[in-house]
Design a protein around this motif. Structure first.
Motif, PDB file in Angstrom:
ATOM      1  N   ARG A  61       0.829  -1.208   0.000  1.00 24.32           N
ATOM      2  CA  ARG A  61       0.000   0.000   0.000  1.00 24.32           C
ATOM      3  C   ARG A  61       0.859   1.253   0.000  1.00 24.32           C
ATOM      4  O   ARG A  61       0.613   2.190  -0.762  1.00 24.32           O
ATOM      5  CB  ARG A  61      -0.943   0.018   1.207  1.00 24.32           C
ATOM      6  N   LEU A  62       1.893   1.277   0.839  1.00 20.71           N
ATOM      7  CA  LEU A  62       2.794   2.429   0.877  1.00 20.71           C
ATOM      8  C   LEU A  62       3.509   2.601  -0.457  1.00 20.71           C
ATOM      9  O   LEU A  62       3.640   3.714  -0.961  1.00 20.71           O
ATOM     10  CB  LEU A  62       3.812   2.277   2.005  1.00 20.71           C
ATOM     11  N   ASN A  63       3.957   1.507  -1.031  1.00 19.03           N
ATOM     12  CA  ASN A  63       4.670   1.553  -2.304  1.00 19.03           C
ATOM     13  C   ASN A  63       3.777   2.080  -3.433  1.00 19.03           C
ATOM     14  O   ASN A  63       4.248   2.763  -4.334  1.00 19.03           O
ATOM     15  CB  ASN A  63       5.208   0.166  -2.647  1.00 19.03           C
ATOM     16  N   ASN A  64       2.493   1.771  -3.363  1.00 21.24           N
ATOM     17  CA  ASN A  64       1.550   2.220  -4.383  1.00 21.24           C
ATOM     18  C   ASN A  64       1.106   3.665  -4.199  1.00 21.24           C
ATOM     19  O   ASN A  64       0.543   4.249  -5.123  1.00 21.24           O
ATOM     20  CB  ASN A  64       0.321   1.312  -4.413  1.00 21.24           C
ATOM     21  N   SER A  65       1.361   4.223  -3.029  1.00 20.02           N
ATOM     22  CA  SER A  65       0.847   5.563  -2.747  1.00 20.02           C
ATOM     23  C   SER A  65       1.910   6.648  -2.673  1.00 20.02           C
ATOM     24  O   SER A  65       1.573   7.824  -2.561  1.00 20.02           O
ATOM     25  CB  SER A  65       0.057   5.548  -1.437  1.00 20.02           C
ATOM     26  N   ARG A  66       3.183   6.294  -2.725  1.00 15.72           N
ATOM     27  CA  ARG A  66       4.259   7.274  -2.610  1.00 15.72           C
ATOM     28  C   ARG A  66       5.582   6.671  -3.044  1.00 15.72           C
ATOM     29  O   ARG A  66       5.660   5.475  -3.288  1.00 15.72           O
ATOM     30  CB  ARG A  66       4.371   7.777  -1.180  1.00 15.72           C
ATOM     31  N   SER A  67       6.608   7.509  -3.108  1.00 12.23           N
ATOM     32  CA  SER A  67       7.960   7.004  -3.386  1.00 12.23           C
ATOM     33  C   SER A  67       8.469   6.312  -2.136  1.00 12.23           C
ATOM     34  O   SER A  67       8.516   6.916  -1.059  1.00 12.23           O
ATOM     35  CB  SER A  67       8.890   8.155  -3.757  1.00 12.23           C
ATOM     36  N   LEU A  68       8.829   5.064  -2.281  1.00 18.94           N
ATOM     37  CA  LEU A  68       9.227   4.236  -1.146  1.00 18.94           C
ATOM     38  C   LEU A  68      10.503   3.489  -1.476  1.00 18.94           C
ATOM     39  O   LEU A  68      10.656   2.966  -2.579  1.00 18.94           O
ATOM     40  CB  LEU A  68       8.120   3.223  -0.810  1.00 18.94           C
ATOM     41  N   VAL A  69      11.401   3.441  -0.503  1.00 23.56           N
ATOM     42  CA  VAL A  69      12.620   2.651  -0.607  1.00 23.56           C
ATOM     43  C   VAL A  69      12.736   1.825   0.667  1.00 23.56           C
ATOM     44  O   VAL A  69      12.497   2.326   1.768  1.00 23.56           O
ATOM     45  CB  VAL A  69      13.863   3.557  -0.761  1.00 23.56           C
ATOM     46  N   LEU A  70      13.090   0.563   0.518  1.00 30.34           N
ATOM     47  CA  LEU A  70      13.412  -0.277   1.669  1.00 30.34           C
ATOM     48  C   LEU A  70      14.915  -0.241   1.848  1.00 30.34           C
ATOM     49  O   LEU A  70      15.666  -0.565   0.927  1.00 30.34           O
ATOM     50  CB  LEU A  70      12.952  -1.717   1.439  1.00 30.34           C
ATOM     51  N   ALA A  71      15.361   0.187   3.019  1.00 30.23           N
ATOM     52  CA  ALA A  71      16.787   0.214   3.333  1.00 30.23           C
ATOM     53  C   ALA A  71      17.128  -1.099   4.014  1.00 30.23           C
ATOM     54  O   ALA A  71      16.505  -1.480   5.000  1.00 30.23           O
ATOM     55  CB  ALA A  71      17.126   1.401   4.224  1.00 30.23           C
ATOM     56  N   GLY A  72      18.098  -1.777   3.488  1.00 30.92           N
ATOM     57  CA  GLY A  72      18.467  -3.094   3.975  1.00 30.92           C
ATOM     58  C   GLY A  72      19.873  -3.133   4.480  1.00 30.92           C
ATOM     59  O   GLY A  72      20.422  -2.089   4.797  1.00 30.92           O
ATOM     60  N   PRO A  73      20.427  -4.285   4.573  1.00 31.42           N
ATOM     61  CA  PRO A  73      20.005  -5.503   3.897  1.00 31.42           C
ATOM     62  C   PRO A  73      18.715  -6.077   4.497  1.00 31.42           C
ATOM     63  O   PRO A  73      18.441  -5.900   5.681  1.00 31.42           O
ATOM     64  CB  PRO A  73      21.170  -6.460   4.104  1.00 31.42           C
ATOM     65  N   LEU A  74      17.962  -6.735   3.634  1.00 31.50           N
ATOM     66  CA  LEU A  74      16.726  -7.354   4.085  1.00 31.50           C
ATOM     67  C   LEU A  74      17.034  -8.515   5.012  1.00 31.50           C
ATOM     68  O   LEU A  74      17.882  -9.351   4.695  1.00 31.50           O
ATOM     69  CB  LEU A  74      15.926  -7.893   2.896  1.00 31.50           C
ATOM     70  N   PRO A  75      16.335  -8.599   6.144  1.00 30.94           N
ATOM     71  CA  PRO A  75      16.456  -9.793   6.982  1.00 30.94           C
ATOM     72  C   PRO A  75      15.990 -11.018   6.183  1.00 30.94           C
ATOM     73  O   PRO A  75      15.111 -10.916   5.319  1.00 30.94           O
ATOM     74  CB  PRO A  75      15.516  -9.510   8.149  1.00 30.94           C
ATOM     75  N   HIS A  76      16.572 -12.158   6.458  1.00 32.10           N
ATOM     76  CA  HIS A  76      16.299 -13.370   5.692  1.00 32.10           C
ATOM     77  C   HIS A  76      14.803 -13.684   5.627  1.00 32.10           C
ATOM     78  O   HIS A  76      14.264 -14.000   4.561  1.00 32.10           O
ATOM     79  CB  HIS A  76      17.065 -14.568   6.275  1.00 32.10           C
ATOM     80  N   GLN A  77      14.110 -13.616   6.756  1.00 31.24           N
ATOM     81  CA  GLN A  77      12.696 -13.983   6.788  1.00 31.24           C
ATOM     82  C   GLN A  77      11.872 -13.032   5.928  1.00 31.24           C
ATOM     83  O   GLN A  77      10.988 -13.459   5.190  1.00 31.24           O
ATOM     84  CB  GLN A  77      12.189 -13.998   8.238  1.00 31.24           C
ATOM     85  N   LEU A  78      12.169 -11.738   5.970  1.00 33.41           N
ATOM     86  CA  LEU A  78      11.440 -10.767   5.157  1.00 33.41           C
ATOM     87  C   LEU A  78      11.746 -10.960   3.676  1.00 33.41           C
ATOM     88  O   LEU A  78      10.845 -10.936   2.833  1.00 33.41           O
ATOM     89  CB  LEU A  78      11.781  -9.341   5.585  1.00 33.41           C
TER      90      LEU A  78
END
Length: 101
Positions: A61-78
């Motif tokens: 939902r956040l990604n569809n409504s605004r500019s979004l970046v996930l700062a990682g590294p991504l945890p393995h489970q995610l």
């Protein structure tokens, strides 16, 4: 979870701990209230220890409504959750840094 404004309209939300149906509402509210006017919303997900489909729904939902970046590294489970659902390709992921643009 902490929310902090950065220069140039960037808002950083640092997520830590478990995110499930009971806790994702707080994340959604923080992003909708505190970071509603962000030019770029950065979710630092390095400290996420568990995430379920409700967390994934908020991310989409956040990604569809605004500019979004996930700062990682991504945890393995995610990362596994995003891969298994086919959602990994939907997100911009930047490892090892907080993006500013």
């Amino acid at each position: 979870m902490t929310v902090r404004p950065e220069p140039d309209g960037v808002w950083v939300v640092v997520c830590s701990g478990e995110f499930d149906l009971d806790t994702t509402g707080k994340l959604a509210a923080a992003c909708d209230r505190g970071a509603a006017d962000a030019r770029l919303l950065v979710l630092d997900v390095t400290g996420v220890t568990f995430a379920d489909s409700s967390f994934l729904n908020v991310l989409i939902r956040l990604n569809n409504s605004r500019s979004l970046v996930l700062a990682g590294p991504l945890p393995h489970q995610l990362e596994r959750l995003l891969e298994m659902t086919g959602a990994l390709a939907l997100f911009t992921i930047r490892d090892g840094q907080t993006p500013t643009a």
